[in-house]
Scaffold this motif. Sequence first.
Motif, mmCIF file in Angstrom:
data_model
loop_
_atom_site.group_PDB
_atom_site.id
_atom_site.type_symbol
_atom_site.label_atom_id
_atom_site.label_comp_id
_atom_site.label_asym_id
_atom_site.label_seq_id
_atom_site.Cartn_x
_atom_site.Cartn_y
_atom_site.Cartn_z
ATOM 1 N N ARG A 48 -41.329 41.983 57.220
ATOM 2 C CA ARG A 48 -42.448 41.861 56.291
ATOM 3 C C ARG A 48 -42.067 42.422 54.922
ATOM 4 N NH1 ARG A 48 -46.983 39.049 55.080
ATOM 5 N NH2 ARG A 48 -48.694 40.351 54.357
ATOM 6 N N ILE A 49 -42.213 41.590 53.895
ATOM 7 C CA ILE A 49 -41.962 42.017 52.515
ATOM 8 C C ILE A 49 -43.336 42.222 51.869
ATOM 9 C CG2 ILE A 49 -40.873 41.448 50.329
ATOM 10 C CD1 ILE A 49 -38.905 41.820 52.637
ATOM 11 N N ASP A 50 -43.705 43.487 51.702
ATOM 12 C CA ASP A 50 -45.082 43.799 51.303
ATOM 13 C C ASP A 50 -45.118 44.819 50.172
ATOM 14 O OD1 ASP A 50 -44.299 46.103 52.584
ATOM 15 O OD2 ASP A 50 -45.590 45.813 54.332
ATOM 16 N N VAL A 52 -39.231 37.100 44.341
ATOM 17 C CA VAL A 52 -38.850 37.084 45.757
ATOM 18 C C VAL A 52 -38.621 35.626 46.128
ATOM 19 C CG1 VAL A 52 -39.519 37.602 48.130
ATOM 20 C CG2 VAL A 52 -40.265 39.108 46.259
ATOM 21 N N SER A 84 -37.953 33.192 48.955
ATOM 22 C CA SER A 84 -38.073 33.164 50.406
ATOM 23 C C SER A 84 -37.529 31.860 50.971
ATOM 24 C CB SER A 84 -39.538 33.337 50.810
ATOM 25 O OG SER A 84 -39.681 33.370 52.207
ATOM 26 N N TYR A 105 -44.357 31.228 54.138
ATOM 27 C CA TYR A 105 -43.991 32.493 53.493
ATOM 28 C C TYR A 105 -44.943 33.605 53.897
ATOM 29 C CZ TYR A 105 -47.552 30.770 50.219
ATOM 30 O OH TYR A 105 -48.707 30.282 49.665
ATOM 31 N N ASN A 142 -44.369 35.899 55.782
ATOM 32 C CA ASN A 142 -43.635 37.159 55.868
ATOM 33 C C ASN A 142 -43.621 37.907 54.540
ATOM 34 O OD1 ASN A 142 -41.925 34.877 55.095
ATOM 35 N ND2 ASN A 142 -40.271 36.375 54.949
ATOM 36 N N VAL A 143 -44.102 37.275 53.482
ATOM 37 C CA VAL A 143 -44.156 37.895 52.151
ATOM 38 C C VAL A 143 -45.627 38.035 51.745
ATOM 39 C CG1 VAL A 143 -43.494 37.719 49.735
ATOM 40 C CG2 VAL A 143 -41.959 36.837 51.512
ATOM 41 N N VAL A 157 -43.234 34.665 43.705
ATOM 42 C CA VAL A 157 -42.703 34.382 45.039
ATOM 43 C C VAL A 157 -42.433 32.890 45.123
ATOM 44 C CG1 VAL A 157 -43.161 34.410 47.531
ATOM 45 C CG2 VAL A 157 -43.988 36.286 46.081
#
Length: 319
Positions: free
Chosen positions: A57-59, A72, A74, A79, A81-82, A94
Amino acid sequence: MPAAQILMPAPMADDVVAALDDRFMLHRLWEQDDREGFLRSVAPDIRGLAVSTLAGRIDAAWFDRLPALEIVASFGVGYDNVDAGAAAGRGIVVTNTPGVLDDEVADLAVGLLLATLRRIPQADRFVREGRWADGAFPLSPTLRGRRVGILGLGAIGKAIAHRLAAFGVSIGYHGRSRQDGVDYRYYVTTVALAEASDVVMAVVPGGSGTRHLVDADVLAALGPDGVLINVSRGSVVDERALVAALLDGTIGGAGLDVFENEPQVPEALLAMPNVVLLPHIGSASHATRAAMGRLVVENLTTWFDEGRALTPVPETSRR
């Protein structure tokens, strides 16, 4: 001007790594023995992230640690996960990789539908296990006369519908709103779509807005001859409700390319003869994955060369 510094938290394809290494100062976090210490040392200078689902997880926690982060990139059309909302709030763009995988996923979706209905993997095992000599393989359900409901008529959903039209099946769809210029019948709710369908194909993005969109009520509406096909994200389907529906005959079968806790698959699903299971391979051809990787590189290159992204996600498209 020195090359922008890019962080790759988890490994990506060799050609992606090589291309980014050629254009930027690329930091391979997964290669570091002391990842935490390394991240602390490079974090202030990181301007770009190149990520796949392997990165986790990109948070906001990531964004807080990377004060200079601008983009970011991806790998994948999904997406979830972001945290794109958190990125937008910090002025971070993103990007994802749409378009280049639509046909591949659509092909796989139709193949999975046929494999599930005609029980192709089961027939293959029947032959390999030498059981043909003892009698014919049981008759299977058919695609003939089926009503297919597509849950999410985006680019991939439309590509699936285009392919299925050649089979002479009727097609309906559900999405957030009715689409202009689309001849397929629109259903206002997922339950209404399932009630009018013999097959429901889930093609919506993942994320909190679609979590468990296919639940016990939708499965009950689909009925005992119905089949669920999921090529979107595992989170879209309530997996416990699906297992229960398959065990008690609420629906007739399922073809699944994705699962809630990949790579873990419920033991109950593994034992079911009316289910076809794939290891999340919707876009997994050499050509398509290479095209996705090139788009990751192109998004980063265009951003740092021209100040624009090629395929920003909607949440950050204004940047």
